[in-house]
Design a protein around this motif. Structure first.
Motif, PDB file in Angstrom:
ATOM      1  N   TYR A   8       0.759  -1.205   0.120  1.00  0.00           N
ATOM      2  CA  TYR A   8      -0.084   0.025  -0.121  1.00  0.00           C
ATOM      3  C   TYR A   8       1.087   1.264  -0.012  1.00  0.00           C
ATOM      4  N   CYS A   9       0.474   2.304  -0.614  1.00  0.00           N
ATOM      5  CA  CYS A   9       1.138   3.467  -0.905  1.00  0.00           C
ATOM      6  C   CYS A   9       2.567   3.255  -1.460  1.00  0.00           C
ATOM      7  N   ASP A  10       2.636   2.459  -2.664  1.00  0.00           N
ATOM      8  CA  ASP A  10       3.893   2.154  -3.124  1.00  0.00           C
ATOM      9  C   ASP A  10       4.135   3.068  -4.192  1.00  0.00           C
ATOM     10  N   ILE A  11       5.397   3.475  -4.355  1.00  0.00           N
ATOM     11  CA  ILE A  11       5.803   4.603  -5.419  1.00  0.00           C
ATOM     12  C   ILE A  11       6.934   4.015  -6.251  1.00  0.00           C
ATOM     13  N   SER A  12       7.236   2.810  -6.302  1.00  0.00           N
ATOM     14  CA  SER A  12       8.083   2.224  -6.939  1.00  0.00           C
ATOM     15  C   SER A  12       7.486   1.577  -8.436  1.00  0.00           C
ATOM     16  N   ASN A  13       6.473   1.207  -8.678  1.00  0.00           N
ATOM     17  CA  ASN A  13       5.724   0.281  -9.863  1.00  0.00           C
ATOM     18  C   ASN A  13       4.688   1.039 -10.340  1.00  0.00           C
ATOM     19  N   GLY A  14       5.086   2.170 -10.906  1.00  0.00           N
ATOM     20  CA  GLY A  14       4.361   3.114 -11.651  1.00  0.00           C
ATOM     21  C   GLY A  14       4.317   4.540 -11.158  1.00  0.00           C
ATOM     22  N   VAL A  15       3.452   5.352 -11.778  1.00  0.00           N
ATOM     23  CA  VAL A  15       3.484   6.906 -11.414  1.00  0.00           C
ATOM     24  C   VAL A  15       2.666   7.086 -10.499  1.00  0.00           C
ATOM     25  N   ILE A  64      -4.205   8.261  -3.864  1.00  0.00           N
ATOM     26  CA  ILE A  64      -3.767   6.991  -4.653  1.00  0.00           C
ATOM     27  C   ILE A  64      -4.155   7.091  -6.216  1.00  0.00           C
ATOM     28  N   ASP A  65      -3.031   7.113  -6.928  1.00  0.00           N
ATOM     29  CA  ASP A  65      -3.221   7.176  -8.314  1.00  0.00           C
ATOM     30  C   ASP A  65      -3.701   5.748  -9.195  1.00  0.00           C
ATOM     31  N   GLY A  66      -3.462   4.559  -8.449  1.00  0.00           N
ATOM     32  CA  GLY A  66      -4.162   3.576  -9.172  1.00  0.00           C
ATOM     33  C   GLY A  66      -3.452   2.150  -8.694  1.00  0.00           C
ATOM     34  N   LEU A  67      -3.563   1.096  -9.298  1.00  0.00           N
ATOM     35  CA  LEU A  67      -3.202  -0.148  -9.024  1.00  0.00           C
ATOM     36  C   LEU A  67      -2.191  -0.919  -9.836  1.00  0.00           C
ATOM     37  N   SER A  68      -1.220  -1.618  -9.247  1.00  0.00           N
ATOM     38  CA  SER A  68       0.002  -2.106 -10.098  1.00  0.00           C
ATOM     39  C   SER A  68      -0.213  -3.529  -9.880  1.00  0.00           C
ATOM     40  N   LEU A  69      -0.056  -4.287 -10.923  1.00  0.00           N
ATOM     41  CA  LEU A  69      -0.148  -5.951 -10.745  1.00  0.00           C
ATOM     42  C   LEU A  69       1.176  -6.327 -11.275  1.00  0.00           C
ATOM     43  N   LEU A  70       1.983  -6.998 -10.206  1.00  0.00           N
ATOM     44  CA  LEU A  70       3.074  -7.538 -10.316  1.00  0.00           C
ATOM     45  C   LEU A  70       3.237  -9.256 -10.173  1.00  0.00           C
ATOM     46  N   GLY A  71       4.312  -9.682 -10.026  1.00  0.00           N
ATOM     47  CA  GLY A  71       4.362 -11.296  -9.887  1.00  0.00           C
ATOM     48  C   GLY A  71       5.698 -11.548  -9.157  1.00  0.00           C
ATOM     49  N   GLY A  72       5.453 -12.969  -9.257  1.00  0.00           N
ATOM     50  CA  GLY A  72       4.918 -13.936 -10.137  1.00  0.00           C
ATOM     51  C   GLY A  72       4.486 -13.268 -11.379  1.00  0.00           C
ATOM     52  N   GLU A  73       3.386 -13.875 -12.016  1.00  0.00           N
ATOM     53  CA  GLU A  73       3.249 -13.478 -13.493  1.00  0.00           C
ATOM     54  C   GLU A  73       1.586 -13.236 -13.473  1.00  0.00           C
ATOM     55  N   PRO A  74       1.167 -12.068 -13.554  1.00  0.00           N
ATOM     56  CA  PRO A  74      -0.390 -11.803 -13.747  1.00  0.00           C
ATOM     57  C   PRO A  74      -0.953 -12.389 -14.902  1.00  0.00           C
ATOM     58  N   PHE A  75      -0.120 -12.553 -16.035  1.00  0.00           N
ATOM     59  CA  PHE A  75      -0.707 -13.348 -17.232  1.00  0.00           C
ATOM     60  C   PHE A  75      -0.532 -14.795 -17.390  1.00  0.00           C
ATOM     61  N   PHE A 148      10.597   2.293 -13.694  1.00  0.00           N
ATOM     62  CA  PHE A 148       9.657   1.506 -13.737  1.00  0.00           C
ATOM     63  C   PHE A 148       9.848   0.038 -14.541  1.00  0.00           C
ATOM     64  N   ARG A 149      11.223  -0.342 -14.746  1.00  0.00           N
ATOM     65  CA  ARG A 149      11.460  -1.600 -15.289  1.00  0.00           C
ATOM     66  C   ARG A 149      13.057  -1.885 -15.054  1.00  0.00           C
ATOM     67  N   GLY A 150      13.322  -3.244 -15.109  1.00  0.00           N
ATOM     68  CA  GLY A 150      14.586  -3.571 -14.585  1.00  0.00           C
ATOM     69  C   GLY A 150      15.399  -3.910 -15.906  1.00  0.00           C
ATOM     70  N   SER A 151      15.295  -4.074 -17.131  1.00  0.00           N
ATOM     71  CA  SER A 151      16.358  -4.273 -18.093  1.00  0.00           C
ATOM     72  C   SER A 151      15.696  -3.702 -19.300  1.00  0.00           C
ATOM     73  N   SER A 152      16.728  -3.164 -20.358  1.00  0.00           N
ATOM     74  CA  SER A 152      16.207  -2.296 -21.413  1.00  0.00           C
ATOM     75  C   SER A 152      15.513  -2.936 -22.395  1.00  0.00           C
ATOM     76  N   ASN A 153      15.287  -4.358 -22.545  1.00  0.00           N
ATOM     77  CA  ASN A 153      14.194  -4.868 -23.481  1.00  0.00           C
ATOM     78  C   ASN A 153      13.159  -4.838 -23.142  1.00  0.00           C
TER      79      ASN A 153
END
Length: 182
Positions: A8-15, A64-75, A148-153
């Motif tokens: 909650y109150c995360d600032i690392s995984n999206g704007v 709160i600007d929104g929701l971020s989904l991470l994983g694991g793998e949401p898809f 907002f990402r770890g690798s350049s690909n």
């Protein structure tokens, strides 16, 4: 579906300030994944009605600007089936909040084309996502200066602009962050 963590109150995984849900289960197993514990579909706690309602309530404040989904793998198909109705509820209750989703899948080749990631709810799930960070984490392309990402690909895709244009449109960050010289 289980979840590994909720921030909650995360600032690392999206704007902005967000609620971030880390789902359990990933078959990709990227080398040096930051969240290996969440590869196991059985890890964590059940994503039940109480948890869903807690997350929905956490999205209510204006800051709160929104929701971020991470994983694991949401898809992972199992996770998509559990998440799609939840994402629908988020959009109905909070139409002005945005949803970011991180996936190791590549949008055009694994989410739009027949693949192990696609299932009967993939298109609906994609319809609720405003920003998609796609592509597997690749250790050799790791770059700490990327936002907002770890690798350049990995790409940050503006899904609303992509749907309107009919082709991938990359998300545009605030120009102050564009040259990595803040």
């Amino acid at each position: 579906m289980n979840y590994a963590n909720i921030k909650y109150c995360d600032i690392s995984n999206g704007v902005g300030v967000r609620t971030s849900l880390f789902v359990s289960g990933c078959r990709r197993h990227c080398k040096n994944c930051f969240n290996k514990v969440a590869w196991d579909f059985g890890y964590g706690q059940p994503f039940d009605k109480t948890v869903r309602n807690q997350i929905l309530a956490s999205l209510q404040p204006d800051y709160i600007d929104g929701l971020s989904l991470l994983g694991g793998e949401p898809f992972e198909p199992e996770n998509q089936r559990a998440l799609v109705s939840f994402l629908h509820d988020v959009k109905v209750l909070y139409p002005h909040k945005n949803i970011w989703c991180y996936t190791g899948n590549v949008y055009e080749t694994e989410l739009l084309q027949p693949s192990a990631a696609r299932c009967e709810v993939t298109d609906e799930m994609l319809s609720y996502i405003d920003v998609l960070v796609d592509g597997a984490f690749v250790q050799d392309l790791y770059d700490i200066s990327l936002r907002f990402r770890g690798s350049s690909n990995q790409r940050i895709i503006d899904m609303n602009a992509t749907r309107a244009a009919g082709h991938v449109v990359l998300w545009q960050d605030d120009p102050i962050f564009a040259d990595h010289k803040m």
